[in-house]
Design an enzyme around this catalytic site. Sequence first.
Site, short mmCIF file in Angstrom:
data_model
loop_
_atom_site.label_atom_id
_atom_site.label_comp_id
_atom_site.label_asym_id
_atom_site.label_seq_id
_atom_site.Cartn_x
_atom_site.Cartn_y
_atom_site.Cartn_z
N HIS A 47 43.68 43.68 38.67
CA HIS A 47 42.51 44.57 38.64
C HIS A 47 41.39 43.86 37.90
O HIS A 47 41.64 42.85 37.21
CB HIS A 47 42.85 45.87 37.89
CG HIS A 47 43.14 45.62 36.44
ND1 HIS A 47 44.40 45.27 35.98
CD2 HIS A 47 42.34 45.60 35.34
CE1 HIS A 47 44.36 45.07 34.68
NE2 HIS A 47 43.11 45.26 34.26
N HIS A 131 36.54 39.76 34.82
CA HIS A 131 37.64 38.83 35.05
C HIS A 131 38.83 39.56 35.64
O HIS A 131 38.95 40.78 35.50
CB HIS A 131 38.06 38.16 33.74
CG HIS A 131 38.65 39.12 32.75
ND1 HIS A 131 37.88 39.96 31.99
CD2 HIS A 131 39.94 39.41 32.45
CE1 HIS A 131 38.66 40.71 31.24
NE2 HIS A 131 39.93 40.41 31.50
P1 2AM Z 1 42.39 42.80 31.27
O1 2AM Z 1 43.49 42.05 31.89
O2 2AM Z 1 41.26 43.08 32.17
O3 2AM Z 1 41.94 42.25 29.96
C1 2AM Z 1 45.12 47.98 30.17
O4 2AM Z 1 45.52 47.74 28.87
C2 2AM Z 1 44.09 46.95 30.60
O5 2AM Z 1 42.87 47.16 29.90
C3 2AM Z 1 44.57 45.57 30.30
O6 2AM Z 1 45.19 45.07 31.44
C4 2AM Z 1 43.32 44.84 29.93
O7 2AM Z 1 42.93 44.24 31.10
C5 2AM Z 1 42.26 45.89 29.67
N1 2AM Z 1 41.70 45.81 28.33
C6 2AM Z 1 40.42 45.57 28.06
N2 2AM Z 1 40.19 45.62 26.75
C7 2AM Z 1 41.36 45.87 26.15
C8 2AM Z 1 41.78 46.02 24.80
N3 2AM Z 1 40.92 45.94 23.77
N4 2AM Z 1 43.08 46.26 24.57
C9 2AM Z 1 43.95 46.33 25.60
N5 2AM Z 1 43.62 46.22 26.88
C10 2AM Z 1 42.34 45.99 27.17
#
Ligand code: 2AM
Length: 180
Positions: A47, A131
């Site tokens: 995603h 990303h």
């Molecule tokens: P990412 O791979 O896009 O970084 C669910 O936890 C999703 O939210 C994760 O897969 C992560 O995706 C995103 N995410 C963004 N900020 C976050 C944070 N501070 N802590 C945990 N997850 C985060």
Amino acid sequence: MDDATNEPLKRLFFALPCTAAQRKAIAQWRKALGLKGGKPVPADNFHLTLMFLGAVPVAQIADICAAAAKVKTPGTALQVPLDRLHVWRRSHVLLLAPEEAPLALLQLVYALEQAMLPLGFADPNREFRPHLTLVRDYRAEVPEHEAPPDFRLNCSHFTLYEAHKGRYRVVGEWPLENPT
Ligand code: 2AM
């Protein structure tokens, strides 16, 4: 998950989903990298995060969905190129990103952040860096890759997900395209 008041919480985030065909193509390309280290993200979980909300009281979800439904969307499908492979050393992730983020994507994230502000979701230090995470716990250099990444997410809606035990459940989704 519960907080100190025993109020049930859910870990929520807004994201652009990938179609099944995109997930398959990206997973195949990742496989061809022949990586040794790190934890590959399951292809079903690919995603592009728009906004991470964190642990949210269940009672607030209806308001979040109502606010999301009012977000100004591009009016057409959103195309997001994923044409660069990067490592983020601090967070130890290998990821795909657009060389240049489409303006419509930045506008959507801004509109979403504005819509969530009155509900108490704000992170003034956060910079949106679009990303798609391929591998977590990744501690090596950017791997050699013969075929440069040349993916393009084609998104007709954005989605609110609940993250639960390593899986993502759709809580709500809203169209990006105007009805014809
Ligand atoms: P990412 O791979 O896009 O970084 C669910 O936890 C999703 O939210 C994760 O897969 C992560 O995706 C995103 N995410 C963004 N900020 C976050 C944070 N501070 N802590 C945990 N997850 C985060």
